[in-house]
Enzyme design. Structure first.
Site, mmCIF file in Angstrom:
data_model
loop_
_atom_site.group_PDB
_atom_site.id
_atom_site.type_symbol
_atom_site.label_atom_id
_atom_site.label_comp_id
_atom_site.label_asym_id
_atom_site.label_seq_id
_atom_site.Cartn_x
_atom_site.Cartn_y
_atom_site.Cartn_z
ATOM 1 N N CYS A 2 -22.975 27.621 -0.413
ATOM 2 C CA CYS A 2 -22.473 28.346 0.754
ATOM 3 C C CYS A 2 -23.615 28.947 1.555
ATOM 4 O O CYS A 2 -24.722 29.108 1.054
ATOM 5 C CB CYS A 2 -21.570 29.476 0.291
ATOM 6 S SG CYS A 2 -20.382 28.998 -0.942
ATOM 7 N N ARG A 27 -26.702 22.758 4.257
ATOM 8 C CA ARG A 27 -26.425 23.096 2.869
ATOM 9 C C ARG A 27 -25.097 22.515 2.402
ATOM 10 O O ARG A 27 -24.796 22.508 1.215
ATOM 11 C CB ARG A 27 -26.387 24.616 2.690
ATOM 12 C CG ARG A 27 -27.703 25.289 2.962
ATOM 13 C CD ARG A 27 -27.526 26.770 3.209
ATOM 14 N NE ARG A 27 -27.158 27.496 2.024
ATOM 15 C CZ ARG A 27 -28.027 28.085 1.212
ATOM 16 N NH1 ARG A 27 -29.307 28.013 1.465
ATOM 17 N NH2 ARG A 27 -27.633 28.741 0.150
ATOM 18 N N TRP A 75 -18.743 26.317 0.529
ATOM 19 C CA TRP A 75 -18.657 25.061 -0.227
ATOM 20 C C TRP A 75 -17.753 25.398 -1.402
ATOM 21 O O TRP A 75 -18.112 26.193 -2.270
ATOM 22 C CB TRP A 75 -20.063 24.646 -0.679
ATOM 23 C CG TRP A 75 -20.077 23.641 -1.772
ATOM 24 C CD1 TRP A 75 -20.085 23.880 -3.116
ATOM 25 C CD2 TRP A 75 -20.095 22.221 -1.648
ATOM 26 N NE1 TRP A 75 -20.095 22.703 -3.818
ATOM 27 C CE2 TRP A 75 -20.102 21.677 -2.949
ATOM 28 C CE3 TRP A 75 -20.097 21.352 -0.544
ATOM 29 C CZ2 TRP A 75 -20.129 20.304 -3.174
ATOM 30 C CZ3 TRP A 75 -20.117 19.982 -0.792
ATOM 31 C CH2 TRP A 75 -20.131 19.476 -2.084
ATOM 32 N N ASN A 101 -21.935 34.050 -2.002
ATOM 33 C CA ASN A 101 -22.459 32.753 -2.410
ATOM 34 C C ASN A 101 -22.762 32.867 -3.890
ATOM 35 O O ASN A 101 -23.411 33.817 -4.302
ATOM 36 C CB ASN A 101 -23.740 32.467 -1.602
ATOM 37 C CG ASN A 101 -24.415 31.181 -2.019
ATOM 38 O OD1 ASN A 101 -23.877 30.422 -2.817
ATOM 39 N ND2 ASN A 101 -25.593 30.933 -1.475
ATOM 40 N N GLY A 102 -22.269 31.929 -4.713
ATOM 41 C CA GLY A 102 -22.523 31.989 -6.156
ATOM 42 C C GLY A 102 -21.222 31.885 -6.926
ATOM 43 O O GLY A 102 -20.189 31.496 -6.381
ATOM 44 N N GLU A 481 -30.139 4.444 -15.592
ATOM 45 C CA GLU A 481 -30.240 5.394 -14.491
ATOM 46 C C GLU A 481 -31.671 5.440 -13.940
ATOM 47 O O GLU A 481 -31.873 5.501 -12.724
ATOM 48 C CB GLU A 481 -29.772 6.779 -14.964
ATOM 49 C CG GLU A 481 -29.878 7.887 -13.933
ATOM 50 C CD GLU A 481 -29.070 7.650 -12.650
ATOM 51 O OE1 GLU A 481 -28.279 6.702 -12.592
ATOM 52 O OE2 GLU A 481 -29.253 8.438 -11.704
ATOM 53 N N LYS A 485 -32.563 4.676 -10.043
ATOM 54 C CA LYS A 485 -33.265 5.649 -9.184
ATOM 55 C C LYS A 485 -34.444 4.976 -8.494
ATOM 56 O O LYS A 485 -34.653 5.129 -7.301
ATOM 57 C CB LYS A 485 -33.804 6.840 -9.994
ATOM 58 C CG LYS A 485 -32.869 7.926 -10.344
ATOM 59 C CD LYS A 485 -32.347 8.755 -9.222
ATOM 60 C CE LYS A 485 -31.148 8.182 -8.545
ATOM 61 N NZ LYS A 485 -29.869 8.265 -9.123
ATOM 62 N N GLU A 488 -33.217 1.955 -5.878
ATOM 63 C CA GLU A 488 -32.429 2.274 -4.682
ATOM 64 C C GLU A 488 -33.255 2.981 -3.618
ATOM 65 O O GLU A 488 -32.983 2.854 -2.431
ATOM 66 C CB GLU A 488 -31.177 3.081 -5.036
ATOM 67 C CG GLU A 488 -31.452 4.477 -5.552
ATOM 68 C CD GLU A 488 -30.182 5.237 -5.908
ATOM 69 O OE1 GLU A 488 -29.136 4.968 -5.320
ATOM 70 O OE2 GLU A 488 -30.268 6.117 -6.788
ATOM 71 N N HIS A 504 -33.654 -12.312 -25.598
ATOM 72 C CA HIS A 504 -32.600 -13.299 -25.328
ATOM 73 C C HIS A 504 -32.678 -13.798 -23.891
ATOM 74 O O HIS A 504 -31.697 -14.324 -23.363
ATOM 75 C CB HIS A 504 -31.229 -12.689 -25.647
ATOM 76 C CG HIS A 504 -31.100 -12.314 -27.083
ATOM 77 N ND1 HIS A 504 -30.925 -13.241 -28.080
ATOM 78 C CD2 HIS A 504 -31.205 -11.118 -27.698
ATOM 79 C CE1 HIS A 504 -30.898 -12.634 -29.254
ATOM 80 N NE2 HIS A 504 -31.070 -11.338 -29.045
ATOM 81 N N LYS A 603 -23.782 8.083 1.142
ATOM 82 C CA LYS A 603 -23.623 9.098 0.096
ATOM 83 C C LYS A 603 -22.265 9.003 -0.570
ATOM 84 O O LYS A 603 -22.118 9.234 -1.755
ATOM 85 C CB LYS A 603 -23.828 10.490 0.714
ATOM 86 C CG LYS A 603 -23.775 11.628 -0.290
ATOM 87 C CD LYS A 603 -24.984 11.610 -1.221
ATOM 88 C CE LYS A 603 -24.887 12.628 -2.317
ATOM 89 N NZ LYS A 603 -25.752 12.266 -3.474
HETATM 90 C C1 F6R Z 1 -27.033 6.564 -7.067
HETATM 91 C C2 F6R Z 1 -25.786 7.104 -6.559
HETATM 92 C C3 F6R Z 1 -24.578 6.252 -6.625
HETATM 93 C C4 F6R Z 1 -23.332 7.077 -6.975
HETATM 94 C C5 F6R Z 1 -22.075 6.213 -6.871
HETATM 95 C C6 F6R Z 1 -20.851 6.978 -7.244
HETATM 96 O O1 F6R Z 1 -28.077 7.486 -6.942
HETATM 97 O O2 F6R Z 1 -25.726 8.208 -6.072
HETATM 98 O O3 F6R Z 1 -24.733 5.203 -7.521
HETATM 99 O O4 F6R Z 1 -23.487 7.590 -8.265
HETATM 100 O O5 F6R Z 1 -21.942 5.727 -5.564
HETATM 101 O O6 F6R Z 1 -20.629 8.035 -6.373
HETATM 102 P P1 F6R Z 1 -19.704 9.245 -6.753
HETATM 103 O O7 F6R Z 1 -20.323 9.956 -7.909
HETATM 104 O O8 F6R Z 1 -19.640 10.085 -5.522
HETATM 105 O O9 F6R Z 1 -18.360 8.676 -7.143
#
Ligand code: F6R
Length: 608
Positions: A2, A27, A75, A101-102, A481, A485, A488, A504, A603
């Site tokens: 927030c 934010r 938020w 906020n918190g 993961e 990271k 991507e 294999h 996102k």
């Molecule tokens: C990778 C990433 C994506 C999300 C995926 C699922 O860094 O952010 O692979 O993890 O698109 O998204 P959510 O968690 O929003 O369902």
């Protein structure tokens, strides 16, 4: 999280507050509100959605007269985004207004107490308890009432507070949530971050934990939680607003990586009481938990990777069979489920189309769905039968870091809860696990401190064509993961392999100098992974090992080692992922990539 802005001075307050809030939009928020004292009473306006809605409602603030006020972008954490849940919150007489906020961790017992004292709550928020507590303790002296409340609340907070019968002052206070105050020739300001007030002043004071600030039209005074006056030195801000939004970090992704210790604390602390795990949101008794026969974890991308780790942890601690599916597969594969199946969907955004479809498919078949979700009030949070929020706050970088870490923490809590209910772990073991969980934030902090070392190493791989990640068990989940990271955000081709699977097929891709990142955090599997490292080294690979301090033989077989502090092997992912996030990040930075907004990615993936 927030945003808070407050103002008292010679200007009209509402336009200043709106302007400040607009500079905190980065934010993330889902609603906004303001309270302004108009000379007679406190006027309040709130609106769900963008700040524009509140701006239109108040004609850019012009319609709210008065020279002192507080504003907030929310938020959602406790309670969905709605007018009632938006801040400010007031006492019933509408003479005290507060923005927060918190998270107030003990708000449930406090709320019960206030209800028994005759107070009525109109929102689902933890914040409203503060308005009623202030009302209860207020006997004409705001400072006294505020400090009395501070002695009774637990958790994190940054607050802005107005009292209608003290029209020449506003109050600010904080603990573990950011808050600054600023001063200029035409007034004083409260803000959760510097950019909100940079247009008006560059003279700010950083409020320390449990300090109370009384802001007047011509200056401010600082007090300790024991009401003793303290003196503070102002700081002159010499950086620009753009840099400030990222709190001095080069990218949101780096900032969010650094927020991981707090994220984990926020996710676990409210759910640990008296050395045991309490997850009220599950809405399941221990009997119901032990009647669950099979878990289906369903998610996409990094959330799916968190689910893969969850499988190892839940199966290990609670001895319950777990299937993990990619949501895009699950929804069409006609999965075999039966009596006692419980579905867990994991999602940061709560809007991912495939995950939402998997949830609906499961419910249509008559199964209960638990959501592990970050965005409060999102579709998955609303439609799931029960929802466990990860309190990571808004994540702005497209590549997830802190939300992923919070998902892991939520899964650890679930595993302990299921284990206790099913009798597969006893309370002593649970207490030990909880101790280890509580150490994670400090240990992550320590690993983040190694960023320069990882950056130097990453710089050598800016031109890499392929990078492989290998590991066994939980280390395989970490590799998945780590590899995602890297690829991507840096566009370097990368794959994660279960270390035993290399020979294999994939081992034919290893050439002279190919980087192989070997994750080895599971003592039972050290020797096995070492054998796989030897195999790739024999084919010319350069090996970076991420392993535990005690695993010294690793040094002999690998070229570069990153050591992790000691933790329970079930929680190793939370530590091992930190150097891998940093590695991916610095390869991308070295290549000059747009780290926070990688090409072709969004996102929130709301289409199939
Ligand atoms: C990778 C990433 C994506 C999300 C995926 C699922 O860094 O952010 O692979 O993890 O698109 O998204 P959510 O968690 O929003 O369902």
């Amino acid at each position: 999280m927030c945003g808070i802005v407050g103002y008292i001075g010679s200007r009209q307050a509402a336009p200043v507050i709106l302007d400040g809030l607009s500079r905190l939009e980065y934010r993330g928020y889902d609603s906004a509100g303001m309270a302004v004292f108009d000379g007679q009473r406190i006027q309040m306006r709130k609106a769900v959605g963008r700040l524009k809605v509140l701006e239109n409602l108040t004609h850019g603030g012009e319609a709210m007269k008065g020279n002192m006020g507080i504003g907030h972008t929310r938020w959602a954490t406790h309670g969905a985004p709605s007018d009632a849940n938006s801040h400010p919150h007031m006492n019933a007489a509408e003479t005290i207004a507060v923005v927060h906020n918190g998270i107030i961790e003990n708000y449930i017992p406090l709320k019960k107490k206030m209800v028994s004292r005759g107070y009525t709550f109109v929102s689902e928020t933890d914040t409203e308890v503060l308005a009623h507590l202030l009302d209860y303790y207020y006997k004409g002296n705001p400072l006294e009432a505020i400090t009395k409340v501070l002695h009774r609340v637990e958790g994190s907070y940054a607050l802005g507070i107005l009292f209608a019968d003290h029209p020449d002052e506003i109050y600010a206070v904080r603990k573990d949530s950011p808050l600054i105050v600023g001063t200029s020739s035409d007034g004083c300001f409260i803000a959760s971050d510097v950019p909100a007030i940079l247009k008006y002043t560059r003279t700010v004071y950083y409020v320390e934990n449990q300090e109370v600030v009384r802001l007047g039209k011509d200056g401010m005074r600082f007090f300790s939680v024991d009401e003793e006056e303290i003196s503070k030195e102002p700081v002159t801000i010499d950086w620009d607003a753009n840099a400030a939004e990222k709190a001095g970090y080069e990218h949101f992704m780096l900032k969010e990586m650094y927020e991981q210790p707090k994220t984990i604390t926020d996710t676990i602390s409210p759910r640990i009481q008296d050395d045991t795990v309490v997850i009220d949101e599950l809405q399941m008794t221990d009997g119901e938990l032990s009647a669950v026969k099979r878990l289906h974890i369903v998610a996409c991308g990094s959330a799916y990777h968190a689910g893969v780790t969850g499988k190892y942890v839940l199966e290990g601690l609670a001895r319950i069979p777990v299937e993990v599916d990619l949501a895009s597969e699950f929804r069409y594969r006609d999965p075999l489920m039966g009596e006692g199946s419980l579905v867990i969907v994991i999602s940061q955004s709560g809007e991912t189309a495939d995950t939402l479809a998997a949830l609906r498919e499961s419910q249509a078949r008559g199964y209960k769905v638990l959501g592990i979700v970050n965005v409060v009030g999102s579709s998955i949070a609303r439609e799931a039968d029960a929802c466990m929020y990860t309190w990571a706050g808004p994540e702005i970088a497209v590549a997830t870091t802190k939300a992923y870490s919070a998902q892991l923490a939520a899964l650890y809590l679930l595993a302990i809860k299921f284990g206790l209910a099913r009798g597969t772990i006893d309370s002593d073991r649970a207490a030990g696990l909880i101790r280890d969980l509580r150490r994670l934030p400090d240990q992550i902090e320590l690993l983040l401190g190694q960023k320069e070392k990882i950056q130097r190493f990453a710089n050598r791989y800016v031109g890499a064509r392929d990078i492989f990640f290998i590991g066994r068990g939980i280390d395989y989940a970490i590799s998945l993961e780590g590899s995602l990271k890297l690829k991507e955000i840096s566009y370097v081709h990368s794959e994660a392999y279960a270390a035993g699977e290399l020979k294999h097929g994939t081992i034919s891709l290893i050439e002279d100098g190919t980087l192989v990142v070997a994750v080895s955090t599971q003592p039972k599997l050290y020797q096995k992974t070492i054998s796989n490292i030897v195999e790739v080294k024999a084919r010319g690979a350069f090996v970076m090992a991420v392993t535990n301090e005690e695993n010294k033989p690793m040094e002999k077989v690998s070229d570069y080692c990153v050591y992790l502090p000691e933790t329970n092997p079930y929680f190793a992912n939370s530590l091992a992922i930190i150097p891998l996030q940093l590695f991916g990040y610095y390869v991308a930075v070295g290549k000059g990539c747009d780290v926070d907004k990688p090409r072709n990615l969004a996102k929130s993936v709301t289409v199939e």
